[in-house]
Design a protein around this motif. Structure first.
Motif, short mmCIF file in Angstrom:
data_model
loop_
_atom_site.label_atom_id
_atom_site.label_comp_id
_atom_site.label_asym_id
_atom_site.label_seq_id
_atom_site.Cartn_x
_atom_site.Cartn_y
_atom_site.Cartn_z
N ILE A 48 0.82 -1.15 -0.18
CA ILE A 48 -0.07 0.01 -0.03
C ILE A 48 0.87 1.11 -0.02
CG2 ILE A 48 -1.83 1.12 1.26
CD1 ILE A 48 -2.59 -1.43 2.45
N THR A 49 0.59 2.18 -1.05
CA THR A 49 1.76 3.06 -1.25
C THR A 49 1.20 4.72 -1.33
OG1 THR A 49 1.55 2.55 -3.61
CG2 THR A 49 3.41 1.64 -2.41
N PRO A 50 1.96 5.57 -1.00
CA PRO A 50 1.52 6.91 -1.17
C PRO A 50 1.59 7.55 -2.46
CG PRO A 50 3.55 7.01 -0.32
CD PRO A 50 3.21 5.26 -0.67
N THR A 85 8.64 0.48 -6.56
CA THR A 85 9.76 -0.63 -6.77
C THR A 85 10.50 -0.87 -5.63
OG1 THR A 85 10.91 1.49 -7.25
CG2 THR A 85 9.94 0.55 -9.22
N ARG A 86 10.51 -0.01 -4.77
CA ARG A 86 11.54 -0.45 -3.71
C ARG A 86 10.99 -1.38 -2.72
NH1 ARG A 86 12.63 4.86 0.31
NH2 ARG A 86 10.68 4.64 1.51
N LYS A 87 9.65 -1.49 -2.78
CA LYS A 87 9.05 -2.76 -2.29
C LYS A 87 8.92 -4.06 -3.15
CE LYS A 87 5.93 0.33 0.47
NZ LYS A 87 6.35 0.12 1.90
N ALA A 138 -1.97 5.17 -4.36
CA ALA A 138 -2.74 5.89 -3.60
C ALA A 138 -3.73 6.51 -4.70
CB ALA A 138 -1.67 7.31 -3.44
N GLU A 139 -4.93 6.92 -4.09
CA GLU A 139 -6.03 7.26 -5.22
C GLU A 139 -5.63 8.43 -6.10
OE1 GLU A 139 -6.28 6.81 -1.85
OE2 GLU A 139 -6.23 8.63 -0.90
N ASP A 140 -4.47 9.22 -5.59
CA ASP A 140 -4.15 10.52 -6.45
C ASP A 140 -3.18 10.05 -7.66
OD1 ASP A 140 -5.23 12.77 -4.97
OD2 ASP A 140 -4.22 11.97 -3.24
N GLY A 193 3.23 5.56 3.96
CA GLY A 193 2.24 6.43 4.09
C GLY A 193 2.12 6.97 5.59
N SER A 194 0.98 7.64 5.92
CA SER A 194 1.04 8.55 7.36
C SER A 194 1.09 7.71 8.29
CB SER A 194 -0.32 9.13 7.25
OG SER A 194 -1.44 8.28 6.99
N THR A 195 1.50 7.95 9.39
CA THR A 195 1.45 7.17 10.81
C THR A 195 0.16 6.78 11.06
OG1 THR A 195 3.74 8.21 11.62
CG2 THR A 195 2.30 7.27 13.21
N GLU A 236 6.84 2.06 6.40
CA GLU A 236 7.62 3.63 6.31
C GLU A 236 6.70 4.51 6.75
OE1 GLU A 236 10.62 3.48 5.87
OE2 GLU A 236 10.97 1.33 5.55
N LEU A 237 6.58 5.18 7.76
CA LEU A 237 5.64 6.22 8.07
C LEU A 237 5.95 7.54 7.88
CD1 LEU A 237 4.10 4.07 10.83
CD2 LEU A 237 3.60 3.91 8.23
N GLY A 238 5.58 8.77 8.59
CA GLY A 238 5.81 9.89 8.43
C GLY A 238 7.07 10.41 9.27
N GLU A 261 4.14 19.53 14.07
CA GLU A 261 3.46 18.87 12.95
C GLU A 261 4.44 18.62 11.56
OE1 GLU A 261 -0.31 18.78 11.03
OE2 GLU A 261 -1.06 19.62 13.04
N GLU A 262 4.39 17.44 10.97
CA GLU A 262 4.88 17.23 9.56
C GLU A 262 4.29 18.21 8.78
OE1 GLU A 262 4.12 13.33 7.91
OE2 GLU A 262 6.10 13.26 6.58
N ILE A 263 4.69 18.94 8.00
CA ILE A 263 4.17 19.95 7.29
C ILE A 263 3.60 19.55 5.87
CG2 ILE A 263 4.40 22.44 6.45
CD1 ILE A 263 6.67 22.97 8.32
P1 NAD Z 1 -1.95 7.94 3.60
O1 NAD Z 1 -1.31 7.31 4.78
O2 NAD Z 1 -3.02 8.96 3.78
O3 NAD Z 1 -2.02 7.01 2.46
C1 NAD Z 1 -1.25 6.18 2.15
C2 NAD Z 1 -1.73 4.92 1.30
O4 NAD Z 1 -2.83 4.37 2.39
C3 NAD Z 1 -2.70 5.39 0.05
O5 NAD Z 1 -2.55 4.49 -0.70
C4 NAD Z 1 -4.28 5.49 0.91
O6 NAD Z 1 -5.28 5.07 -0.03
C5 NAD Z 1 -3.98 4.35 1.75
N1 NAD Z 1 -5.02 4.34 2.83
C6 NAD Z 1 -5.65 5.24 3.42
N2 NAD Z 1 -6.56 4.74 4.55
C7 NAD Z 1 -6.25 3.47 4.45
C8 NAD Z 1 -6.99 2.21 5.08
N3 NAD Z 1 -7.68 2.66 6.06
N4 NAD Z 1 -6.70 1.11 4.66
C9 NAD Z 1 -6.13 0.83 3.73
N5 NAD Z 1 -5.27 1.54 2.89
C10 NAD Z 1 -5.43 3.21 3.51
O7 NAD Z 1 -0.69 8.97 3.23
P2 NAD Z 1 -0.28 9.73 1.92
O8 NAD Z 1 -1.21 11.13 2.27
O9 NAD Z 1 -0.53 9.28 0.74
O10 NAD Z 1 1.30 10.13 1.96
C11 NAD Z 1 1.87 11.08 3.01
C12 NAD Z 1 2.25 10.26 4.12
O11 NAD Z 1 3.08 9.28 3.95
C13 NAD Z 1 3.06 11.34 4.85
O12 NAD Z 1 3.01 11.26 6.25
C14 NAD Z 1 4.61 10.85 4.52
O13 NAD Z 1 5.58 11.21 5.64
C15 NAD Z 1 4.52 9.35 4.49
N6 NAD Z 1 5.60 8.87 3.73
C16 NAD Z 1 6.53 8.06 4.18
C17 NAD Z 1 7.43 7.56 3.53
C18 NAD Z 1 8.43 6.56 4.10
O14 NAD Z 1 9.31 6.18 3.69
N7 NAD Z 1 8.69 6.79 5.49
C19 NAD Z 1 7.54 7.83 2.11
C20 NAD Z 1 6.66 8.56 1.75
C21 NAD Z 1 5.50 9.18 2.23
#
Ligand code: NAD
Length: 505
Positions: free
Chosen positions: A170-172, A181-183, A199-201, A253-255, A275-277, A407-409
């Motif tokens: 699941i990716t951002p 690719t890294r996964k 990600a939906e975007d 994605g987000s924490t 891999e989170l925020g 906050e993470e901006i």
């Molecule tokens: P997000 O967590 O909102 O979404 C990430 C993915 O999760 C998307 O594909 C989204 O559709 C999916 N998702 C959301 N809710 C879900 C649920 N309940 N079940 C399953 N999937 C769900 O993050 P974002 O806004 O796309 O990305 C920004 C965040 O990602 C920032 O906090 C950033 O720091 C983090 N990020 C971390 C790394 C890292 O390597 N640590 C890399 C890039 C981004």
């Protein structure tokens, strides 16, 4: 000569960007078990170009049943993929790498169209993301086991690495190619198969990468891509975390979302890679080369318009060099941050990804300014360019009571604070639940070593603003995640150690 790529394009929809440029590798369907499919419900959702708010195309808005079909396909493919030789997996990964390299320009166009980043950065992302496929094509052939001296006579202890099975990926949106690719490079090298939920975007980059994987000979079912709107993500996430055939959840994605997925994965004692925020400190000591630090501040802050997990979030500058640093930084922003659509020559800063992100950045800066912070440059949306553009900004006089302080901006805003002692700056830097990237600028070698040891972050860059590559181990501690990507450790995330005892009869 008509290449296989062109033949496949003849069967696929195409699009003309800005009325003239054709967007290659555009897919309107999801990819399950080697088939390009619509959602079971036939529902679709639009993919928007954030630079001009226009719809690029629509893709399937899938639901739980579609995700289940994808897991079943991946599970079935696992039965044969796990038994391929390391050499075969290496060869296929290398072919996928070659296909992506050959299609860099097409992939970059897609990234820019759906994420808004400037074309040069999109090309950079393909080079960076593709380096993981190249790296894991090599690593696939070095997933070695161990034979350990036995404590008992006439017995042999053998440890081997076994693939975990189906991996839910699941990716951002911020690095829509590289985060895949890294996964996927690592898990395929290990012998796993996967279901990707982009990600939906930014689903189009994932679909384009899957098309190139198909053309590179990745067998059906090894890679599946399930697209969905944000509304359906939780239902799909539940299947991807709880289906008994899933062995591992690999999320970036987000924490906030990471914690939800971790909770669901724990029910089945599934392996997770998270891999989170981040909330990266960028520390400048008096001995630093200030011009060099300001140059690298531009990279650490404004890459992808501030939308990077390892992006510098808090600039902590020693009081003796504060004014010199912020002036050098401001000068570079004024000259180097050129806003506009990513397809336009010379643009270095695209839009923010979506309306929520634009609102978030505006809200954080407005709150700080209303409570006494000062904008040295920027400080407001650039609506004259587009609804999601925001000026590259430096804020000073930020206090703990302002929301932006902690906050993470995730936007083009650099918050600069003063500090006086090394002890003080370590305490400020560590006063966060995040622990991903951090940056230190100093010419004092002893201080560099002390900072490396004392900073509670998974990664510390000394005198550098860029630290990501396929070779090092990327990842965070505390609430920034679990596990590492890249390096030899990236593959370990997708394997279990099997212990076999041989007893001589
Ligand atoms: P997000 O967590 O909102 O979404 C990430 C993915 O999760 C998307 O594909 C989204 O559709 C999916 N998702 C959301 N809710 C879900 C649920 N309940 N079940 C399953 N999937 C769900 O993050 P974002 O806004 O796309 O990305 C920004 C965040 O990602 C920032 O906090 C950033 O720091 C983090 N990020 C971390 C790394 C890292 O390597 N640590 C890399 C890039 C981004």
């Amino acid at each position: 000569m008509i290449s296989s790529c062109v033949v496949s394009l003849l069967n696929k929809p195409s699009l003309f960007l800005n009325g003239s440029r054709r967007l290659h590798l555009l897919n309107k369907n999801a990819y399950i078990n080697g088939q390009w499919v619509s959602a079971g419900s036939k529902a679709v959702f639009p993919v928007i170009n954030p630079a001009d708010d226009k719809v690029i195309t629509e893709v399937p808005d899938m639901e739980a049943a579609d995700a289940k079909a994808a897991v079943d396909a991946a599970s079935s493919a696992f039965k044969t993929w796990k038994d391929t030789t390391a050499k075969e997996r290496s060869y296929i990964l290398r072919k996928w790498y070659d296909m992506c390299a050959k299609n860099t320009d097409h992939l970059a166009q897609i990234i820019t169209a759906e994420s808004g980043k400037p074309l040069a950065e999109s090309k950079g992302e393909i080079v960076y993301g593709n380096s993981f496929l190249e790296w894991f094509a090599d690593t696939a052939r070095h997933i070695n086991g161990e034979v350990i001296p036995s404590p008992w006579p006439n017995k042999t202890i053998m440890l081997t690495r076994q693939p975990l099975g189906v991996v839910s990926v699941i990716t951002p949106w911020n690095f829509p190619f590289a985060m895949i690719t890294r996964k996927v490079g690592a898990l395929m090298a290990a012998g796993c198969t996967c279901v990707i939920k982009p990600a939906e975007d930014t689903p189009l980059t994932a679909l384009a990468a899957a098309q190139l994987a198909e053309e590179a000979g990745v067998p059906k079912g090894v890679i599946n891509v399930v697209t969905s709107s944000r509304k359906n993500a939780p239902a799909i996430g539940k299947v991807l975390c709880e289906d008994p055939n899933v062995g591992c959840i690999s999320f970036t994605g987000s924490t906030h979302v990471g914690k939800i997925l971790y909770g669901m994965a724990s029910k089945g004692i599934k392996r997770v890679s998270l891999e989170l925020g981040g909330n990266a400190p960028f520390i400048v000591f008096p001995s630093a080369d200030i011009e060099h630090a300001a140059e690298h501040a531009m990279l650490a802050k404004f890459r992808n318009n501030g939308q990077a997990c390892v992006g510098a979030n808090r600039f902590l500058i020693h009081k003796d060099v504060f004014d010199t640093f912020v002036q050098a930084f401001k000068k570079r922003i004024a000259k180097g941050c050129i806003m506009g659509p990513g397809t336009k020559e010379g643009v270095t800063c695209g839009p923010l990804i979506n309306t929520e992100q634009a609102k978030k950045v505006t809200g954080l800066v407005d709150d700080a300014l209303s409570k006494g912070a000062k904008a040295l440059i920027g400080g407001k949306p650039a609506v004259e360019i587009g609804s999601k553009f925001y000026e590259s900004t430096i804020l000073t006089d930020v206090k703990p009571e302002m929301k932006i302080y902690a906050e993470e901006i995730f936007g083009p805003v650099a918050v600069c604070h003063k500090f006086e002692t090394e002890q003080e700056v370590v305490a400020i830097a560590n006063s966060t639940r995040s622990g991903l990237g951090s940056y230190v600028f100093t010419k004092d070698l002893g201080q560099a070593f002390r900072m490396s040891r004392q900073l509670d972050f998974g990664m510390v860059a000394i005198n550098d603003g860029i630290l990501s590559a396929a070779e090092p181990a990327f990842g965070g501690i505390k609430e920034s995640g679990i596990g590492r990507e890249g390096s030899k450790h990236g593959v370990e995330e997708y394997t279990d150690i099997k212990y076999t005892l041989f007893s001589a009869l």
